[in-house]
Design a protein around this motif. Structure first.
Motif, PDB file in Angstrom:
ATOM      1  N   GLU A 373       0.835  -1.211   0.000  1.00  0.00           N
ATOM      2  CA  GLU A 373       0.000   0.000   0.000  1.00  0.00           C
ATOM      3  C   GLU A 373       0.865   1.254   0.000  1.00  0.00           C
ATOM      4  OE1 GLU A 373      -2.515  -0.414   3.357  1.00  0.00           O
ATOM      5  OE2 GLU A 373      -3.664  -2.103   2.521  1.00  0.00           O
ATOM      6  N   GLN A 374       1.952   1.217   0.768  1.00  0.00           N
ATOM      7  CA  GLN A 374       2.855   2.371   0.806  1.00  0.00           C
ATOM      8  C   GLN A 374       3.519   2.576  -0.550  1.00  0.00           C
ATOM      9  OE1 GLN A 374       6.358   1.971   3.321  1.00  0.00           O
ATOM     10  NE2 GLN A 374       6.185   4.099   3.981  1.00  0.00           N
ATOM     11  N   LEU A 375       3.982   1.495  -1.173  1.00  0.00           N
ATOM     12  CA  LEU A 375       4.616   1.590  -2.493  1.00  0.00           C
ATOM     13  C   LEU A 375       3.641   2.131  -3.531  1.00  0.00           C
ATOM     14  CD1 LEU A 375       6.559  -1.817  -2.545  1.00  0.00           C
ATOM     15  CD2 LEU A 375       7.583   0.459  -2.521  1.00  0.00           C
ATOM     16  N   LEU A 376       2.428   1.602  -3.535  1.00  0.00           N
ATOM     17  CA  LEU A 376       1.438   2.036  -4.526  1.00  0.00           C
ATOM     18  C   LEU A 376       1.101   3.515  -4.360  1.00  0.00           C
ATOM     19  CD1 LEU A 376      -0.996  -1.032  -4.486  1.00  0.00           C
ATOM     20  CD2 LEU A 376       0.906  -0.575  -6.041  1.00  0.00           C
ATOM     21  N   GLU A 377       0.989   3.962  -3.096  1.00  0.00           N
ATOM     22  CA  GLU A 377       0.674   5.375  -2.852  1.00  0.00           C
ATOM     23  C   GLU A 377       1.791   6.281  -3.368  1.00  0.00           C
ATOM     24  OE1 GLU A 377       0.086   8.435   0.934  1.00  0.00           O
ATOM     25  OE2 GLU A 377       0.130   6.252   1.273  1.00  0.00           O
ATOM     26  N   TYR A 378       3.039   5.931  -3.069  1.00  0.00           N
ATOM     27  CA  TYR A 378       4.170   6.747  -3.529  1.00  0.00           C
ATOM     28  C   TYR A 378       4.254   6.778  -5.053  1.00  0.00           C
ATOM     29  CZ  TYR A 378       6.040   6.817   1.270  1.00  0.00           C
ATOM     30  OH  TYR A 378       6.225   7.023   2.606  1.00  0.00           O
ATOM     31  N   ARG A 385       1.381   4.390 -12.987  1.00  0.00           N
ATOM     32  CA  ARG A 385       0.243   3.487 -12.838  1.00  0.00           C
ATOM     33  C   ARG A 385       0.762   2.124 -12.371  1.00  0.00           C
ATOM     34  NH1 ARG A 385      -1.899   1.729 -16.914  1.00  0.00           N
ATOM     35  NH2 ARG A 385      -0.468   2.430 -18.547  1.00  0.00           N
ATOM     36  N   PRO A 386       0.769   1.872 -11.060  1.00  0.00           N
ATOM     37  CA  PRO A 386       1.305   0.604 -10.565  1.00  0.00           C
ATOM     38  C   PRO A 386       0.337  -0.554 -10.785  1.00  0.00           C
ATOM     39  CG  PRO A 386       0.529   1.935  -8.726  1.00  0.00           C
ATOM     40  CD  PRO A 386       0.388   2.792  -9.960  1.00  0.00           C
ATOM     41  N   VAL A 387       0.919  -1.718 -11.105  1.00  0.00           N
ATOM     42  CA  VAL A 387       0.163  -2.965 -11.221  1.00  0.00           C
ATOM     43  C   VAL A 387       0.761  -3.920 -10.206  1.00  0.00           C
ATOM     44  CG1 VAL A 387      -0.559  -4.843 -12.727  1.00  0.00           C
ATOM     45  CG2 VAL A 387      -0.185  -2.552 -13.679  1.00  0.00           C
TER      46      VAL A 387
END
Length: 625
Positions: A373-378, A385-387
């Motif tokens: 969640e932290q990685l996706l937010e950053y 656009r993270p997958v």
């Protein structure tokens, strides 16, 4: 008679001098102004009166003067009781002070007893391992083991000495805070590197978390801030059982504070919020009242086998107070402790922008939800656009399809945990699939030196350490995807050839000079030595321009100290007098010593005993350019 009056003279007292007549009556022969005021009559009215009658209603004391003369001491009614009450209060205050002094003496006695044990323990290891190593001098592995244990014991002994010296400097008022720009990301990473090995030895779960970070570049004393946090975390590690749990969290918030004197209204202040909580042995309510007193410890050292001076928390409290912050402790015996520290800082206010492929996709492989969640937010904040994937097999399959369909992401970001494959195995598969130029980024809590060889062989392009800061993640991604310089490079090339560089070592102590020369020669650099500051100035002045690339300068030396030598070198009429790097290599290791070395014209500060990693870092910083 005047001498006797002066002896008894006191505020709110009056004095009568009398002479006994033939009838045995004491007649007044003299009265001072205070006596006249207390009695309510003038001296003319008092002359010749009987003293007992005149002083009626007042408290009296009589002193025999000889030859029939007496001194009558007069006081207002009730004043004696008041004085007695004052004396009782003073006695109570003195008794309390006596108890505090006795308690302090007992604490110091316990401290000396504990220190005797704590100092002898590493000293015994140093002496014992030295003797064992000498007796097995031809057995390389045995000698190496002895040297490693000597190094560990020496480090612990140095920490004991530093605590005592720190406390002495703080109590004497000689401690000053250094105001300089520092990176919160660098600070947290340094703290993680220091505390993780101790927690690892006890197989403890150490969680380092990053909350809301408003500003990463701050102004303050990073050395003292690191000391505060490392002391608290080390205490948590020390007083938490094996396989226990320690959680540390860093975050920032803004708080309104009264404006500076002369300023209108209120102003917003940036505060750093630090929490360290554990499930260790905890503390009693009675001990919590004195936790910040010097020499206090939860348990006796020899009984608990927990070593230390008992000064750590006292130093922390004084440092936090000096930095205008606050510290709170909550604890319960058998259930753990929670330390909360809040310190105000000034933000630099410079926002660093990074270029990333706008709207580009990026693959993220991490099964741990909180980290993902932290990685996706950053990444979303960076315009990507993270997958996300939780397994290694699905990551490799998706990447294979993406390559076949020509929709490859701009990079692959690997976390620490996948439910089916090791992350480095996934990296190896993707590297074979996508080619040598495809960016693969590893985010991990492990130290890079411990996994560098395996990670590079598996095809990892770059590394970002945890706890994770957005700036480091995006800057590294920018370097990988856009070819830009990343400010947050976290590892250095350890194979740089320094043989073409020459340094001058200025050191008066022969043993220290031998140790430093050996450490320098191990790096491949050409080293020359000077015995004092005056010789260093002469050697530099006589040498061709550009001859010395770097100078390591001791501070306390005969003939000329390091500060004066640095100033004289900077003042020389040579082109390289201003550009040559001068590094303080000294046992003067406090913040004010760092400040004085900078004021004298030095570029860096390397404290003794010399840490080879810090030496390598300085050489890389200067010569690796």
């Amino acid at each position: 008679m005047q001498n006797i009056q002066d002896e008894y003279k006191e505020k709110n007292r009056g004095y009568l001098w009398t002479r006994q007549d033939a009838d045995g009556c004491c007649r007044i022969v003299r009265a001072d102004a205070e006596a006249c005021t207390l009695i309510g009559r003038s001296w003319e009215q008092l002359r010749g009166l009987e003293a007992a009658q005149a002083a009626k209603g007042l408290e009296t004391a009589v002193v025999e003067l000889g030859e029939g003369y007496k001194l009558w001491i007069l006081e207002p009614a009730g004043s004696r009781h008041q004085r007695l009450a004052e004396l009782e209060h003073m006695n109570a205050v003195l008794e309390e002070a006596l108890k505090e002094a006795e308690a302090a003496n007992q604490a110091k006695s316990r401290f000396l007893s504990n220190m005797s044990h704590d100092i002898r323990t590493p000293m015994n290891a140093i002496l014992g391992m030295t003797a064992i190593g000498l007796s097995h001098i031809d057995e390389k592995l045995r000698v190496q083991d002895c040297l490693q244990k000597i190094q560990t014991a020496s480090t612990h002994l140095m920490s004991l000495v530093n605590d005592v010296l720190d406390m002495s400097r703080i109590d004497s008022g000689r401690m000053t805070l250094n105001e300089e720009v520092f990176s919160l990301a660098d600070l947290v990473h340094d703290i993680a590197v220091i505390v993780r090995p101790q927690a690892g030895q006890k197989k403890q779960e150490l969680l380092l978390e990053i909350g809301t970070v408003l500003e990463e570049d701050l102004i303050g004393d990073t050395l003292r801030l690191r000391q505060i946090m490392v002391n608290i975390i080390n205490n948590a590690v020390k007083y938490t059982q094996e396989q226990g749990r320690i959680r540390v969290r860093f975050e920032e918030y803004m708080k309104e504070t009264p404006a500076q004197e002369g300023g209108p209204g209120k102003s917003a202040q940036l505060w750093l919020h630090f929490v360290c909580e554990d499930n260790g042995m905890g503390m009693s309510a009675e001990f919590l009242e004195r936790i910040f007193q010097p020499f206090e410890r939860v348990q006796n050292t020899t009984a608990s086998k927990i070593e230390g001076t008992g000064l750590g928390m006292s130093i922390v409290k004084k440092l936090v107070d000096n930095m205008k912050g606050s510290i709170r402790v909550e604890s319960e015996e058998g259930r753990g402790s929670r330390f909360t520290v809040e310190i105000p800082f000034t933000a630099v206010g410079q926002q660093t922008t990074v270029r990333l492929p706008a709207g580009g996709s990026i693959a993220v492989a991490e099964s741990m939800d909180s980290r993902a969640e932290q990685l996706l937010e950053y990444l979303r904040d960076g315009g990507l656009r993270p997958v996300r994937f939780t397994g290694g097999m699905e990551t490799v399959m998706w990447m294979t399809e993406a390559q076949y369909e020509e929709r490859m992401p701009c990079a692959l970001l690997l976390g620490e945990q996948l439910h089916d494959l090791p992350v480095l195995e996934v990296a190896s598969h993707v590297r074979q699939l996508a080619g040598r130029d495809f960016p693969i980024l590893l985010v991990s809590e492990e130290d890079w030196p411990q996994l560098e060889y395996r990670a590079l062989r598996a095809g990892v392009s770059a590394f970002v350490p945890c706890p994770l800061f957005k700036s480091r993640l995006l800057a590294t991604l920018s370097e990988l995807t856009m070819g830009e310089s990343a400010e947050a490079e976290d590892y250095v090339d350890r194979h740089v050839d320094y043989s073409g560089y020459r340094v001058l070592l200025v050191e008066d102590n022969e043993l220290n000079q031998e140790i430093a020369m050996e450490l320098l020669e191990m790096t491949g650099v050409q080293a020359e030595a000077a015995r004092d500051g005056a010789e260093a100035v002469r050697l530099f002045e006589e040498a061709p321009e550009g001859y010395y690339d770097l100078i390591f300068m001791d501070i306390q030396m005969p003939v000329m100290d390091g500060y004066e030598a640095s100033r004289k070198i900077r003042a020389l009429p040579k082109k390289d007098a201003q550009s040559v790097w001068i590094v303080a290599m000294t046992a003067n290791a406090f913040a004010e010593d760092v400040r004085r070395s900078r004021e004298a014209g030095m570029n860096e500060h390397l404290s003794k005993p010399v840490d080879p990693r810090r030496l390598q870092e300085i050489l890389q910083k200067r010569l690796g350019q």
